[in-house]
Design an enzyme around this catalytic site. Structure first.
Site, PDB file in Angstrom:
ATOM      1  N   HIS A 113      -0.330   2.300   4.481  1.00 41.08           N
ATOM      2  CA  HIS A 113      -1.240   2.182   3.338  1.00 41.08           C
ATOM      3  C   HIS A 113      -1.528   0.734   2.986  1.00 41.08           C
ATOM      4  CE1 HIS A 113       1.253   0.874  -0.121  1.00 41.08           C
ATOM      5  NE2 HIS A 113       2.248   1.519   0.453  1.00 41.08           N
ATOM      6  N   CYS A 114      -2.666   0.544   2.347  1.00 37.52           N
ATOM      7  CA  CYS A 114      -3.009  -0.761   1.774  1.00 37.52           C
ATOM      8  C   CYS A 114      -3.304  -0.478   0.302  1.00 37.52           C
ATOM      9  CB  CYS A 114      -4.184  -1.404   2.508  1.00 37.52           C
ATOM     10  SG  CYS A 114      -5.605  -0.304   2.730  1.00 37.52           S
ATOM     11  N   LYS A 115      -4.442  -0.906  -0.190  1.00 38.65           N
ATOM     12  CA  LYS A 115      -4.737  -0.648  -1.600  1.00 38.65           C
ATOM     13  C   LYS A 115      -5.575   0.620  -1.741  1.00 38.65           C
ATOM     14  CE  LYS A 115      -6.062  -3.235  -5.752  1.00 38.65           C
ATOM     15  NZ  LYS A 115      -6.901  -4.338  -6.234  1.00 38.65           N
TER      16      LYS A 115
END
Lengths: 204, 204
Positions: A113-115
């Site tokens: 995941h990132c943002k």
């Protein structure tokens, strides 16, 4: 809860689960999403994660870190800036390092995941698809289905130019080969386990 | 080919694979897509399918049928009309019948498809997510990520109103419970295998 269809005796099905934004399964043991919040922890619990690949440079929030520690989930952080100049692309080296963690089944099940789960996550998953020999148009289609109107041309160019042939050569020195598919359990094996080492590549 | 990362000795990675349009993994052993063409067969080969859930009323093309027969893949057809009047919704009964096939792991790995992999497939997967206790906003988000600008309000209404509590009660009589999650192998068990039968429900 440890059942996929949680059928309680009263038929209610138990509590509602809230997946993180932009959540999806990529492959057996590989998931992707936007940033998980505390409200997503009950859902994440059902994934039995062994690790998380986190693609932002910001420190991991304390609340999330505590959750990971309580579940013995390992955090792999690769700091990629979120808003890049149109002229600046993601670093190939960083994505290569993240890929090495991603394809190692000893880290599975893993959540990337990132943002927002659009750009950085989309680039890593796209490179993984190239490793899986997906044609470029399908790689783009998948990227777009998550990025939507936020699709970035720089990301598409990065995906197109990312060199998986060179990466495959590099991977020979450390790992990996998936064995079996679908119904059969897949895992990565150390090359030494079943295969002769290929000749050392000194140049391409 | 039976490896996920097909690393040939020459590092070329073998032939490029073309997933069907709108392809994605839904869960372990569950995939979704648009209509598979002959050009997608090499990719589909890698999924080791045991069955296909086909959601259109049109007969299955001969070329696809031959492929299925050669691989011993079972076809389950549920004829749902593609272009529905705005006032007409998908039949709950048809979706319920398809769900019963979908959640039976004896049919896994299974590919769900219609024509574009947007509406009919999106409705079936959405109802499956409700069975998995996903909150409605996440069900909608997933539907939209495939349907995009073709999102249909009638489908969203159908997803909202589809009654999984009643379905859960019905399922008690025939099946199933997933055991384990993530790293552990999941499977559905006949209720009789491990659990007492719940009291028969005569009304709600």
């Amino acid at each position: 809860m440890d059942s996929m269809l949680d059928e309680r005796r009263d038929g209610s099905g138990g509590d509602t689960l809230v997946p993180p934004v932009n959540f999806s399964m990529v492959e057996e043991g590989v998931y992707r999403s936007g940033f998980p919040r505390a409200s997503n922890f009950a859902f994440i619990e059902t994934l039995n994660l062994r690790s998380i690949i986190y693609l932002c440079p910001e420190p991991y929030p304390e609340e999330n870190m505590k959750y990971l520690q309580s579940r013995n989930i390992q955090l792999f952080q690769f700091g990629i800036e979120g808003k890049t100049e149109p002229s600046v692309s993601i670093s190939e080296n960083t994505i290569t390092d993240a890929l090495k963690v991603l394809i190692d089944v000893r880290n599975h099940p893993v959540l990337i995941h990132c943002k927002r789960g659009k750009h950085r996550t989309g680039c890593l998953v796209g490179c993984f698809r190239k490793l899986q020999n997906w044609c470029l148009s399908s790689v783009f289609e998948e990227y777009r289905s998550f990025a939507g109107v936020k699709t970035r041309v720089t990301d598409l160019r990065f995906l197109e130019s990312f060199d998986v042939a060179a990466l495959r050569h590099n991977l020979y020195s450390i790992i990996y080969q998936y064995q079996g598919y679908g119904a059969k359990k897949r895992r990565l094996l150390y090359k030494e386990e079943t295969l002769q080492k290929p000749p050392r590549i000194t140049s391409n």
